[in-house]
Design a protein around this motif. Structure first.
Motif, PDB file in Angstrom:
ATOM      1  N   GLU A  41     -80.254  72.429  35.815  1.00  0.00           N
ATOM      2  CA  GLU A  41     -79.936  72.384  34.388  1.00  0.00           C
ATOM      3  C   GLU A  41     -79.993  70.957  33.859  1.00  0.00           C
ATOM      4  N   GLN A  42     -79.479  70.015  34.659  1.00  0.00           N
ATOM      5  CA  GLN A  42     -79.485  68.625  34.205  1.00  0.00           C
ATOM      6  C   GLN A  42     -80.900  68.097  34.046  1.00  0.00           C
ATOM      7  N   ASN A  71     -78.103  74.873  40.942  1.00  0.00           N
ATOM      8  CA  ASN A  71     -78.255  75.232  39.530  1.00  0.00           C
ATOM      9  C   ASN A  71     -77.837  74.115  38.586  1.00  0.00           C
ATOM     10  N   SER A  72     -76.739  73.422  38.919  1.00  0.00           N
ATOM     11  CA  SER A  72     -76.275  72.353  38.036  1.00  0.00           C
ATOM     12  C   SER A  72     -77.301  71.228  37.949  1.00  0.00           C
ATOM     13  N   ARG A  73     -77.949  70.917  39.076  1.00  0.00           N
ATOM     14  CA  ARG A  73     -78.977  69.882  39.083  1.00  0.00           C
ATOM     15  C   ARG A  73     -80.204  70.340  38.321  1.00  0.00           C
TER      16      ARG A  73
END
Length: 267
Positions: A106-107, A102-104
């Motif tokens: 979002e980035q 998820n963090s990737r």
């Protein structure tokens, strides 16, 4: 054809999304985008000039302000900008359906929003209000999209760049050169300034200065010299601390190099 990828068969894996985002960045490298940006942005000013001969008459129109509607630099810049915007829209349309951290996710979403905001910011300064395309569309749909107002275009730019503000402050390794929070804030500040919203512009640019991520390149100790200024353009000094956001080029084949040295070399 087996040698070509289709939209239906692509955008299935995290790696393919990464490649697609890189493809959006690569639009900035093209001759119709930043390699010829000086024609649209510098030749009309007193910063540079062109030698009037042969095909350079297309550039002379920008120098003397008699630009035809058929000028190829305008048409090519318009087309390349919307190609890049379409690449960003395609990533945004497909990324939620791909399994990845998820963090990737979002980035990468914020990175393409930064790129889309940058491309619209360039368009609005050349053409004024332009057709706003923020999703993937069919060719037949494109004919029904009218020109947006100047205010509506800037509203979209502000929205994209505000979403991109929380990008990482910096990167290491092969990720150096990607959009950062400082790049998003600097561009956001520039957009506010262009809108004449000076208090918001000043506040946003002050955030960039106070972040500590960027500094002027110093001159050498001793008597007055221009060493610091020269280092800005040193080909071995890419992505230095005075650089907020640079389009990435690489010398040597594969269409990754910049032709600026050729364009500005003395005849």
């Amino acid at each position: 054809p087996p040698s070509q990828l289709s939209v239906e068969s692509y955008y299935k894996t995290a790696e393919q999304i990464e490649f697609a985002v890189n493809g959006a960045y690569s639009t900035l490298q093209t001759s119709n985008m930043y390699q010829n940006w000086y024609v649209l942005a510098e030749i009309p000013s007193d910063n540079t000039t062109n030698n009037l001969s042969g095909s350079v008459t297309d550039q002379d129109e920008f120098d003397k302000f008699y630009i035809r509607t058929t000028n190829p630099f305008l048409a090519n810049f318009w087309n390349e900008s919307y190609k890049g915007i379409n690449k960003c829209n395609m990533v945004l349309a497909k990324i939620d359906g791909v399994t990845m951290e998820n963090s990737r996710k979002e980035q990468l979403t914020k990175e393409v929003k930064f790129l889309r905001g940058l491309m619209y910011f360039n368009l609005v300064r050349i053409f004024g209000g332009v057709p706003l395309v923020t999703s993937t569309i069919q060719i037949t749909e494109a004919y029904g999209i009218a020109r947006s107002t100047l205010a509506e275009t800037y509203d979209q730019i502000i929205k994209d760049l505000t979403d991109a503000e929380s990008l990482p402050a910096s990167y290491t390794g092969n990720d150096v050169g990607r959009a950062t929070s400082g790049a998003a804030k600097a561009l956001l500040g520039a957009a506010y300034m262009a809108m004449k919203d000076y208090p918001k512009g000043e506040a946003k640019l002050a955030e960039v200065v106070s972040s500590g991520q960027y500094l002027l390149l110093e001159n050498d100790p001793g008597s007055l010299n221009s060493a610091g200024y020269e280092r800005i353009f040193d080909p071995t000094n890419h992505n230095h601390k005075e650089s907020v956001f640079d389009v990435q080029f690489k010398k040597g084949g594969f269409g990754e190099g910049s032709n600026f040295a050729n364009n500005f070399a003395p005849e």
